[in-house]
Scaffold this motif. Structure first.
Motif, PDB file in Angstrom:
ATOM      1  N   SER A 191      43.273 -15.130 -34.464  1.00 27.19           N
ATOM      2  CA  SER A 191      42.836 -15.166 -33.527  1.00 27.19           C
ATOM      3  C   SER A 191      41.581 -13.646 -34.860  1.00 27.19           C
ATOM      4  O   SER A 191      40.544 -13.499 -34.794  1.00 27.19           O
ATOM      5  CB  SER A 191      42.853 -14.198 -33.008  1.00 27.19           C
ATOM      6  N   LEU A 192      42.436 -12.226 -35.302  1.00 31.06           N
ATOM      7  CA  LEU A 192      41.971 -11.669 -36.034  1.00 31.06           C
ATOM      8  C   LEU A 192      40.870 -12.336 -37.139  1.00 31.06           C
ATOM      9  O   LEU A 192      40.036 -11.578 -37.307  1.00 31.06           O
ATOM     10  CB  LEU A 192      42.686 -10.675 -36.882  1.00 31.06           C
ATOM     11  N   ALA A 193      41.236 -13.190 -37.998  1.00 31.06           N
ATOM     12  CA  ALA A 193      41.026 -12.997 -39.293  1.00 31.06           C
ATOM     13  C   ALA A 193      40.048 -14.149 -38.682  1.00 31.06           C
ATOM     14  O   ALA A 193      39.036 -14.074 -39.544  1.00 31.06           O
ATOM     15  CB  ALA A 193      42.215 -14.059 -40.085  1.00 31.06           C
ATOM     16  N   PHE A 194      39.269 -15.019 -37.827  1.00 33.36           N
ATOM     17  CA  PHE A 194      39.017 -15.221 -37.916  1.00 33.36           C
ATOM     18  C   PHE A 194      37.859 -15.360 -35.752  1.00 33.36           C
ATOM     19  O   PHE A 194      36.919 -15.806 -35.913  1.00 33.36           O
ATOM     20  CB  PHE A 194      38.762 -17.011 -37.673  1.00 33.36           C
ATOM     21  N   ALA A 195      38.043 -13.638 -35.547  1.00 33.48           N
ATOM     22  CA  ALA A 195      37.863 -13.183 -34.643  1.00 33.48           C
ATOM     23  C   ALA A 195      36.167 -13.320 -34.140  1.00 33.48           C
ATOM     24  O   ALA A 195      35.658 -13.966 -32.920  1.00 33.48           O
ATOM     25  CB  ALA A 195      38.230 -11.371 -34.243  1.00 33.48           C
ATOM     26  N   PRO A 196      35.586 -13.118 -35.381  1.00 28.93           N
ATOM     27  CA  PRO A 196      33.411 -13.290 -35.488  1.00 28.93           C
ATOM     28  C   PRO A 196      33.472 -14.620 -35.151  1.00 28.93           C
ATOM     29  O   PRO A 196      32.197 -15.444 -34.233  1.00 28.93           O
ATOM     30  CB  PRO A 196      33.333 -12.713 -36.553  1.00 28.93           C
ATOM     31  N   PHE A 197      34.024 -16.149 -35.731  1.00 32.16           N
ATOM     32  CA  PHE A 197      33.624 -16.957 -35.156  1.00 32.16           C
ATOM     33  C   PHE A 197      34.267 -18.150 -33.579  1.00 32.16           C
ATOM     34  O   PHE A 197      34.286 -18.507 -32.937  1.00 32.16           O
ATOM     35  CB  PHE A 197      34.535 -18.401 -36.439  1.00 32.16           C
ATOM     36  N   LEU A 198      35.677 -17.384 -33.274  1.00 36.31           N
ATOM     37  CA  LEU A 198      36.340 -18.383 -32.254  1.00 36.31           C
ATOM     38  C   LEU A 198      35.827 -17.082 -30.910  1.00 36.31           C
ATOM     39  O   LEU A 198      35.547 -17.629 -29.781  1.00 36.31           O
ATOM     40  CB  LEU A 198      38.004 -17.738 -32.440  1.00 36.31           C
ATOM     41  N   PHE A 199      35.243 -16.022 -30.996  1.00 36.65           N
ATOM     42  CA  PHE A 199      34.750 -15.103 -29.821  1.00 36.65           C
ATOM     43  C   PHE A 199      33.948 -14.644 -30.369  1.00 36.65           C
ATOM     44  O   PHE A 199      33.795 -13.067 -30.731  1.00 36.65           O
ATOM     45  CB  PHE A 199      36.209 -14.322 -29.373  1.00 36.65           C
ATOM     46  N   PRO A 200      32.761 -15.036 -30.094  1.00 41.90           N
ATOM     47  CA  PRO A 200      31.066 -14.510 -30.714  1.00 41.90           C
ATOM     48  C   PRO A 200      31.478 -13.210 -29.190  1.00 41.90           C
ATOM     49  O   PRO A 200      31.564 -13.489 -28.454  1.00 41.90           O
ATOM     50  CB  PRO A 200      30.114 -15.628 -30.627  1.00 41.90           C
ATOM     51  N   GLY A 201      30.740 -12.492 -30.126  1.00 45.12           N
ATOM     52  CA  GLY A 201      29.724 -11.426 -28.551  1.00 45.12           C
ATOM     53  C   GLY A 201      30.279  -9.960 -29.881  1.00 45.12           C
ATOM     54  O   GLY A 201      31.329  -9.987 -30.328  1.00 45.12           O
ATOM     55  N   THR A 202      29.785  -9.559 -29.305  1.00 46.21           N
ATOM     56  CA  THR A 202      29.968  -7.815 -29.963  1.00 46.21           C
ATOM     57  C   THR A 202      30.817  -6.971 -29.564  1.00 46.21           C
ATOM     58  O   THR A 202      31.420  -6.765 -29.947  1.00 46.21           O
ATOM     59  CB  THR A 202      28.502  -6.772 -29.450  1.00 46.21           C
ATOM     60  N   LYS A 203      31.504  -6.997 -27.993  1.00 45.66           N
ATOM     61  CA  LYS A 203      31.822  -6.660 -27.321  1.00 45.66           C
ATOM     62  C   LYS A 203      33.695  -7.082 -27.856  1.00 45.66           C
ATOM     63  O   LYS A 203      34.736  -6.747 -28.626  1.00 45.66           O
ATOM     64  CB  LYS A 203      32.010  -6.520 -25.919  1.00 45.66           C
ATOM     65  N   SER A 204      33.430  -9.030 -28.105  1.00 45.06           N
ATOM     66  CA  SER A 204      34.998  -9.165 -28.828  1.00 45.06           C
ATOM     67  C   SER A 204      35.430  -8.998 -30.083  1.00 45.06           C
ATOM     68  O   SER A 204      36.619  -8.137 -30.948  1.00 45.06           O
ATOM     69  CB  SER A 204      34.729 -10.550 -29.228  1.00 45.06           C
ATOM     70  N   VAL A 205      33.975  -8.558 -31.166  1.00 47.76           N
ATOM     71  CA  VAL A 205      34.512  -7.978 -32.291  1.00 47.76           C
ATOM     72  C   VAL A 205      34.557  -6.834 -32.530  1.00 47.76           C
ATOM     73  O   VAL A 205      35.630  -6.392 -33.094  1.00 47.76           O
ATOM     74  CB  VAL A 205      33.369  -8.719 -33.503  1.00 47.76           C
ATOM     75  N   GLU A 206      33.734  -6.079 -31.416  1.00 51.66           N
ATOM     76  CA  GLU A 206      34.153  -4.623 -31.779  1.00 51.66           C
ATOM     77  C   GLU A 206      35.727  -4.317 -31.329  1.00 51.66           C
ATOM     78  O   GLU A 206      36.773  -3.537 -32.233  1.00 51.66           O
ATOM     79  CB  GLU A 206      33.745  -4.085 -29.883  1.00 51.66           C
ATOM     80  N   THR A 207      36.396  -4.840 -30.113  1.00 53.44           N
ATOM     81  CA  THR A 207      37.756  -5.326 -30.008  1.00 53.44           C
ATOM     82  C   THR A 207      38.207  -5.147 -31.504  1.00 53.44           C
ATOM     83  O   THR A 207      39.847  -5.039 -31.235  1.00 53.44           O
ATOM     84  CB  THR A 207      38.166  -5.736 -28.541  1.00 53.44           C
ATOM     85  N   ALA A 208      38.119  -6.439 -31.570  1.00 55.64           N
ATOM     86  CA  ALA A 208      39.123  -7.187 -32.364  1.00 55.64           C
ATOM     87  C   ALA A 208      39.275  -5.962 -34.107  1.00 55.64           C
ATOM     88  O   ALA A 208      40.221  -5.742 -35.043  1.00 55.64           O
ATOM     89  CB  ALA A 208      38.593  -9.033 -33.385  1.00 55.64           C
ATOM     90  N   ALA A 209      38.278  -5.274 -34.675  1.00 53.47           N
ATOM     91  CA  ALA A 209      38.280  -4.523 -35.463  1.00 53.47           C
ATOM     92  C   ALA A 209      38.558  -2.973 -34.805  1.00 53.47           C
ATOM     93  O   ALA A 209      39.789  -2.803 -35.471  1.00 53.47           O
ATOM     94  CB  ALA A 209      36.970  -3.392 -35.201  1.00 53.47           C
TER      95      ALA A 209
END
Length: 353
Positions: free
Chosen positions: A26-44
């Motif tokens: 999920s973290l490795a592909f977060a930008p592609f699996l969960f697109p959106g600024t909030k999702s990527v911010e959360t993953a980071a």
């Protein structure tokens, strides 16, 4: 090969292995699996806090040292990178030496605290670290000419790590391949590397000695181990890892301030994540940080949806109102401690589920 990469410390539970793989993918592909600024911010944030929580577990879970100065080391790393970038410009040289300087200063602080304080009883050491961390936070707030005071520091990072930079014009799976994506993967891969380094440390002869010191310091001293040296070394290693996590946060946010790195609230969050995941198991840092940050980020939204769905039932609607999310977060923590006294990892390993 996988066992060697994990330093021989495998999850030892099929369910735990599955959970860790789900989080990693999920973290490795977060930008592609969960697109959106909030999702990527959360993953980071999850990546960064996994390193931060694991570094604290190295101190608390493996060495038995209770410290309240961990956010100070986190902040030193963040401010080291921020000051380097704000004074010399957004270059990769400034980025590297800022991270190195932050880690070096954190190591010196940890060495001084360890040498002067680790000879006393545990409760006194905890109080010393709390006093030092509080004094450091006040100092940072007062030195506005250097640190920006309560307002913090805004700065530029290399253009290749900003949204303005486009690696290619076309989108891939509806995701822009820009500098923000590159910055995320810098955070992700550095976090993975730091976690594997800590996993190697705790499964080395040094790490096994730390466990012996934690379990019975008097016996370890009696058979010839220099307990203070091992505790001090663990404190320094933990501080360096926390500082590097702070540097990653500084790169990702492009802002560093007392509220984002030095607050007591962050220290409490770190403690909760360690306890939820399981002390003395670095894998616990992965689960604890992931669950806690997801709850912090999305629990309020879920409660808002639940409140609307139960609007016809006044009492229930009031209980799940979004403004009560902290109450429910506290209840979830109490339940997790009650049902998982050794943390989630400890429970899963005991059940071999």
């Amino acid at each position: 090969m996988l066992t060697r990469l994990l330093s021989g410390d495998t999850p030892r539970s099929s369910l735990l292995t599955a959970l860790l793989l789900i989080i990693l993918i999920s973290l490795a592909f977060a930008p592609f699996l969960f697109p959106g600024t909030k999702s990527v911010e959360t993953a980071a944030r999850i990546c960064i806090f996994i390193v931060l929580v694991a570094s604290y577990d190295l101190l608390l879970g493996y060495t038995g040292i209770v410290s309240f100065a961990h956010t100070m080391f986190f902040g030193i790393g963040a401010y080291g990178t921020a000051l380097a970038l704000s004074t010399t410009g957004p270059g990769y040289g400034a980025l590297i030496w800022g991270m190195a300087a932050g880690a070096g200063v954190a190591a010196l602080f940890a060495l001084a605290i360890g040498l002067f304080s680790l000879r006393v009883k545990a409760i006194f050491f905890a109080m010393v670290t709390l006093a030092v961390a509080s004094a450091f936070a006040v100092l940072v707030s007062q030195l506005s000419w250097l640190t920006g005071g309560e307002d913090g520091l805004n700065y530029k990072i290399p253009r290749e790590l900003t949204p303005a930079f486009k690696l290619i014009d076309e989108k891939i799976f509806d995701v822009r391949i820009n500098g923000k994506l590159l910055a995320y993967y810098l955070v992700f891969f550095v976090s993975v590397m730091l976690f594997l380094v800590m996993l190697r440390i705790v499964n080395s002869p040094f790490g096994r000695t730390l466990k012996a010191v934690r379990d019975n310091a008097f016996r370890a001293e009696a058979i010839g181990y220099r307990v203070v040296w091992y505790r001090t070394t663990a404190t320094v290693l933990s501080a360096v890892m926390a500082a590097l996590a702070g540097s990653l946060l500084a790169i990702w946010l492009r802002y560093t301030g007392p509220a984002t790195t030095l607050s007591l609230e962050i220290m409490i969050d770190i403690l909760l994540m360690v306890v939820i995941g399981g002390m003395g198991t670095l894998y616990g840092a992965v689960l604890g940080a992931t669950l806690f940050i997801l709850a912090q980020t999305y629990l309020q939204d879920l409660m808002g949806a639940a409140s609307e769905a139960t609007s016809a039932v006044p009492l229930v609607s009031m209980l799940v109102a979004p403004e009560r999310w902290l109450l429910w977060l506290g209840i979830l923590f109490i339940l997790s401690v009650y049902f998982f006294p050794t943390g989630i990892v400890g429970r899963l390993r005991a059940g071999r589920g």
